[in-house]
Design a protein around this motif. Structure first.
Motif, PDB file in Angstrom:
ATOM      1  N   GLY A   4       0.797  -1.227   0.000  1.00 48.06           N
ATOM      2  CA  GLY A   4       0.000   0.000   0.000  1.00 48.06           C
ATOM      3  C   GLY A   4       0.822   1.265   0.000  1.00 48.06           C
ATOM      4  O   GLY A   4       0.273   2.366   0.093  1.00 48.06           O
ATOM      5  N   LYS A   5       2.153   1.152  -0.105  1.00 48.05           N
ATOM      6  CA  LYS A   5       3.004   2.335  -0.150  1.00 48.05           C
ATOM      7  C   LYS A   5       2.790   3.052  -1.464  1.00 48.05           C
ATOM      8  O   LYS A   5       2.831   2.433  -2.532  1.00 48.05           O
ATOM      9  CB  LYS A   5       4.473   1.934  -0.005  1.00 48.05           C
ATOM     10  N   PRO A   6       2.586   4.370  -1.450  1.00 45.79           N
ATOM     11  CA  PRO A   6       2.292   5.090  -2.694  1.00 45.79           C
ATOM     12  C   PRO A   6       3.542   5.417  -3.497  1.00 45.79           C
ATOM     13  O   PRO A   6       4.618   5.638  -2.934  1.00 45.79           O
ATOM     14  CB  PRO A   6       1.608   6.361  -2.200  1.00 45.79           C
ATOM     15  N   TRP A   7       3.365   5.463  -4.807  1.00 44.11           N
ATOM     16  CA  TRP A   7       4.430   5.901  -5.708  1.00 44.11           C
ATOM     17  C   TRP A   7       4.361   7.410  -5.868  1.00 44.11           C
ATOM     18  O   TRP A   7       3.278   8.004  -5.952  1.00 44.11           O
ATOM     19  CB  TRP A   7       4.260   5.237  -7.064  1.00 44.11           C
ATOM     20  N   SER A   8       5.538   8.038  -5.899  1.00 50.88           N
ATOM     21  CA  SER A   8       5.636   9.477  -6.124  1.00 50.88           C
ATOM     22  C   SER A   8       6.606   9.735  -7.265  1.00 50.88           C
ATOM     23  O   SER A   8       7.697   9.158  -7.303  1.00 50.88           O
ATOM     24  CB  SER A   8       6.124  10.196  -4.861  1.00 50.88           C
ATOM     25  N   LEU A   9       6.198  10.579  -8.201  1.00 49.42           N
ATOM     26  CA  LEU A   9       7.073  10.949  -9.305  1.00 49.42           C
ATOM     27  C   LEU A   9       8.337  11.613  -8.781  1.00 49.42           C
ATOM     28  O   LEU A   9       9.415  11.432  -9.346  1.00 49.42           O
ATOM     29  CB  LEU A   9       6.325  11.895 -10.257  1.00 49.42           C
ATOM     30  N   ARG A  10       8.208  12.380  -7.715  1.00 46.40           N
ATOM     31  CA  ARG A  10       9.353  13.039  -7.090  1.00 46.40           C
ATOM     32  C   ARG A  10       9.443  12.572  -5.639  1.00 46.40           C
ATOM     33  O   ARG A  10       8.953  13.239  -4.724  1.00 46.40           O
ATOM     34  CB  ARG A  10       9.204  14.566  -7.159  1.00 46.40           C
ATOM     35  N   ALA A  11      10.027  11.419  -5.451  1.00 50.32           N
ATOM     36  CA  ALA A  11      10.153  10.853  -4.110  1.00 50.32           C
ATOM     37  C   ALA A  11      10.947  11.794  -3.221  1.00 50.32           C
ATOM     38  O   ALA A  11      11.977  12.343  -3.626  1.00 50.32           O
ATOM     39  CB  ALA A  11      10.841   9.490  -4.185  1.00 50.32           C
ATOM     40  N   GLY A  12      10.449  12.002  -1.996  1.00 45.45           N
ATOM     41  CA  GLY A  12      11.082  12.910  -1.062  1.00 45.45           C
ATOM     42  C   GLY A  12      10.556  14.326  -1.166  1.00 45.45           C
ATOM     43  O   GLY A  12      10.689  15.115  -0.231  1.00 45.45           O
ATOM     44  N   GLN A  13       9.942  14.663  -2.297  1.00 36.74           N
ATOM     45  CA  GLN A  13       9.352  15.994  -2.469  1.00 36.74           C
ATOM     46  C   GLN A  13       7.843  15.966  -2.233  1.00 36.74           C
ATOM     47  O   GLN A  13       7.283  16.917  -1.684  1.00 36.74           O
ATOM     48  CB  GLN A  13       9.652  16.522  -3.870  1.00 36.74           C
ATOM     49  N   TYR A  14       7.209  14.890  -2.668  1.00 33.96           N
ATOM     50  CA  TYR A  14       5.760  14.710  -2.481  1.00 33.96           C
ATOM     51  C   TYR A  14       5.516  13.272  -2.051  1.00 33.96           C
ATOM     52  O   TYR A  14       6.234  12.354  -2.457  1.00 33.96           O
ATOM     53  CB  TYR A  14       4.994  15.002  -3.776  1.00 33.96           C
ATOM     54  N   ASP A  15       4.479  13.060  -1.260  1.00 31.02           N
ATOM     55  CA  ASP A  15       4.214  11.717  -0.749  1.00 31.02           C
ATOM     56  C   ASP A  15       3.546  10.814  -1.772  1.00 31.02           C
ATOM     57  O   ASP A  15       3.781   9.604  -1.783  1.00 31.02           O
ATOM     58  CB  ASP A  15       3.334  11.798   0.504  1.00 31.02           C
ATOM     59  N   VAL A  16       2.679  11.386  -2.603  1.00 35.43           N
ATOM     60  CA  VAL A  16       1.954  10.576  -3.576  1.00 35.43           C
ATOM     61  C   VAL A  16       1.667  11.418  -4.812  1.00 35.43           C
ATOM     62  O   VAL A  16       1.357  12.607  -4.708  1.00 35.43           O
ATOM     63  CB  VAL A  16       0.642  10.013  -2.976  1.00 35.43           C
ATOM     64  N   SER A  17       1.814  10.798  -5.972  1.00 37.14           N
ATOM     65  CA  SER A  17       1.483  11.460  -7.233  1.00 37.14           C
ATOM     66  C   SER A  17       0.168  10.917  -7.772  1.00 37.14           C
ATOM     67  O   SER A  17      -0.094   9.717  -7.697  1.00 37.14           O
ATOM     68  CB  SER A  17       2.588  11.226  -8.280  1.00 37.14           C
ATOM     69  N   VAL A  18      -0.635  11.814  -8.303  1.00 37.09           N
ATOM     70  CA  VAL A  18      -1.920  11.447  -8.879  1.00 37.09           C
ATOM     71  C   VAL A  18      -1.868  11.685 -10.382  1.00 37.09           C
ATOM     72  O   VAL A  18      -1.394  12.739 -10.832  1.00 37.09           O
ATOM     73  CB  VAL A  18      -3.065  12.277  -8.261  1.00 37.09           C
ATOM     74  N   ALA A  19      -2.339  10.720 -11.154  1.00 35.76           N
ATOM     75  CA  ALA A  19      -2.482  10.883 -12.602  1.00 35.76           C
ATOM     76  C   ALA A  19      -3.957  11.136 -12.900  1.00 35.76           C
ATOM     77  O   ALA A  19      -4.820  10.334 -12.528  1.00 35.76           O
ATOM     78  CB  ALA A  19      -2.000   9.636 -13.337  1.00 35.76           C
ATOM     79  N   LEU A  20      -4.225  12.267 -13.532  1.00 38.43           N
ATOM     80  CA  LEU A  20      -5.599  12.625 -13.862  1.00 38.43           C
ATOM     81  C   LEU A  20      -5.982  12.020 -15.206  1.00 38.43           C
ATOM     82  O   LEU A  20      -5.137  11.897 -16.100  1.00 38.43           O
ATOM     83  CB  LEU A  20      -5.766  14.142 -13.900  1.00 38.43           C
ATOM     84  N   PRO A  21      -7.231  11.643 -15.395  1.00 38.13           N
ATOM     85  CA  PRO A  21      -7.639  10.978 -16.641  1.00 38.13           C
ATOM     86  C   PRO A  21      -7.587  11.936 -17.824  1.00 38.13           C
ATOM     87  O   PRO A  21      -7.613  13.158 -17.650  1.00 38.13           O
ATOM     88  CB  PRO A  21      -9.080  10.543 -16.347  1.00 38.13           C
TER      89      PRO A  21
END
Length: 444
Positions: free
Chosen positions: A316-333
């Motif tokens: 359940g650990k989230p992926w972040s495009l910029r790890a250490g800068q943001y906790d989770v990245s969201v891709a919008l449709p």
């Protein structure tokens, strides 16, 4: 406080002013910012969004200088979003999302990551936290859609306060009134932003303004915002939990920002609270695919999302495009259209399409159509706005025509309920008013 083009200059200069000609480019941008300010001061004297927009559009078309269009295009795009012209807003100003050395490997590399609805991911991560920070692209209202959807979920999890960038602390009647008006803030003039504030109020959040009241810029503004946020939420309420909406990298958790630190970094030091940071401005659709982040289209092809998605591993650990800068990245449709409008305006299914046609304008063109909740005053920011018959000011002489002459029919996106729909011309004179009821099914 209305943002100034000068706020944006440090970011633009850092991005574009390198190598030969940097000094000249800097001078061009400063001149463009000063010209933009002059035009905006004139526009603010004019009554009515539609009339203001026509002046701004004409000024934009008349000056093809790259520096001017870069600076003034951002302001034009905000006003286009206010009028429901979301496609135009992204064309007037858009930040290309190229690859960066700080990017984490794509979640498609290997088999560690899977996609899931971002709303589920964020709700799980937010449970037990004290602060959740969402970011947005100010001219791309789609980046507000998930935040609106998340508010009921976060309220159920015990969040007590909602804070939004450029809300004006001078609007002391906001909570009593229950809806934003022109005196409430800057970006709140855009209907989805207004719906975010209105929804928070209806859910029982305490809505707070944290924008800097001084003329501070850069690091000083970030620090003042963070101090305001702490003082107005946590200083006298140790049990408070806050949802924050802010622009772009105001929520970045590490690295330098505008020569100093971000609002989120200052907040963490002042409040001793590590916020959950949700990045939703990088993996978004652009009007030109070449401006999308290199990962974006592949992620969409893999996940085929109709709603915002996040990526998580088996734990359940989230992926972040910029790890250490943001906790989770969201891709919008990706954008989909029905009857001339982008369908993300349904806000996760909370709103329904209600079709209107040009007859409501009684031959007055251009025509601004606004839908306000029954029970709210005429000063309320509408639940939705659309424009009919807006002339394409890039055409001249015999070529000049109405953009929508062959399609005077489109949709308002509204929650089920009763509304007062008003049509007005560029002179701000009301030409028609109707009361409508939006049911639970789409009405076309």
């Amino acid at each position: 406080m209305r943002p100034s083009p000068l706020f944006a200059l440090p970011l633009f200069l850092a991005t574009f002013a390198t190598g030969a000609g940097a000094a000249s480019w800097k001078e061009q941008q400063i001149a463009a910012a000063e010209k933009s300010e002059s035009i905006l001061r004139q526009v603010e004297k004019v009554r009515g969004l539609l009339a203001q927009y026509q002046i701004m559009r004409a000024a934009y078309v008349a000056d093809e200088a790259r520096a001017f269009r870069l600076i003034f295009g951002q302001y034009l795009s905000w006003h286009q979003s206010y009028l429901g012209l979301h496609e135009d807003a992204m064309q007037s100003f858009s930040i290309q999302q190229g690859s960066d050395k700080q990017d984490a490997p794509s979640p498609l590399e290997g088999d560690a990551w899977r996609s899931e609805p971002a709303a589920d991911t964020i709700a799980r991560l937010a449970n037990g936290q004290r602060a959740v920070f969402f970011n947005e692209a100010h001219n791309a209202a789609i980046t507000r859609s998930l935040t609106v959807e998340m508010l009921p979920k976060l309220r159920q999890l015990g969040y007590t306060h909602f804070a939004a960038e450029t809300l004006y602390e001078t609007d002391t009647e906001l909570a009593r009134r229950g809806y934003p008006n022109d005196a409430s803030g800057f970006y709140t003039q855009e209907p989805v932003y207004a719906e975010m504030v209105r929804t928070a109020l209806k859910l029982g959040f305490t809505v707070v303004a944290y924008e800097a009241a001084s003329e501070a810029v850069g690091d000083a503004r970030e620090k003042e915002q963070a101090r305001n946020l702490y003082n107005r939420v946590f200083k006298d309420n140790a049990d408070a939990r806050v949802v924050v909406n802010a622009g772009y990298a105001h929520i970045v958790e590490s690295g330098k920002y505008l020569g100093g630190a971000s609002m989120a970094q200052h907040f963490r030091k002042i409040a001793r609270i590590d916020p959950l940071t949700v990045e939703q401005t990088m993996l978004i659709p652009h009007t030109e695919a070449s401006q999308d982040h290199p990962y974006y289209r592949a992620l969409l092809a893999s996940a085929s999302p109709k709603t915002p998605v996040a990526f998580v591993d088996g734990d359940g650990k989230p992926w972040s495009l910029r790890a250490g800068q943001y906790d989770v990245s969201v891709a919008l449709p990706p954008y989909t259209h029905e009857n001339g409008r982008q369908t993300w305006l349904s806000l996760g299914g909370a709103r329904r399409a209600y079709t209107v046609d040009g007859e409501i304008c009684r031959s007055v063109m251009p025509c601004l159509i606004e839908a306000r909740y029954i029970g709210e005053g005429d000063d309320a920011i509408p639940a939705d706005r659309i424009v009919f018959g807006l002339q394409d000011s890039s055409l001249t002489g015999s070529e000049r025509k109405f953009r929508t002459v062959d399609q005077l029919r489109t949709d308002l996106y509204l929650r089920p309920g009763r509304y007062r729909v008003r049509a007005s011309g560029a002179d701000n004179q009301i030409v028609n008013t109707q009361n409508i009821t939006v049911g639970t099914n789409p009405q076309r």
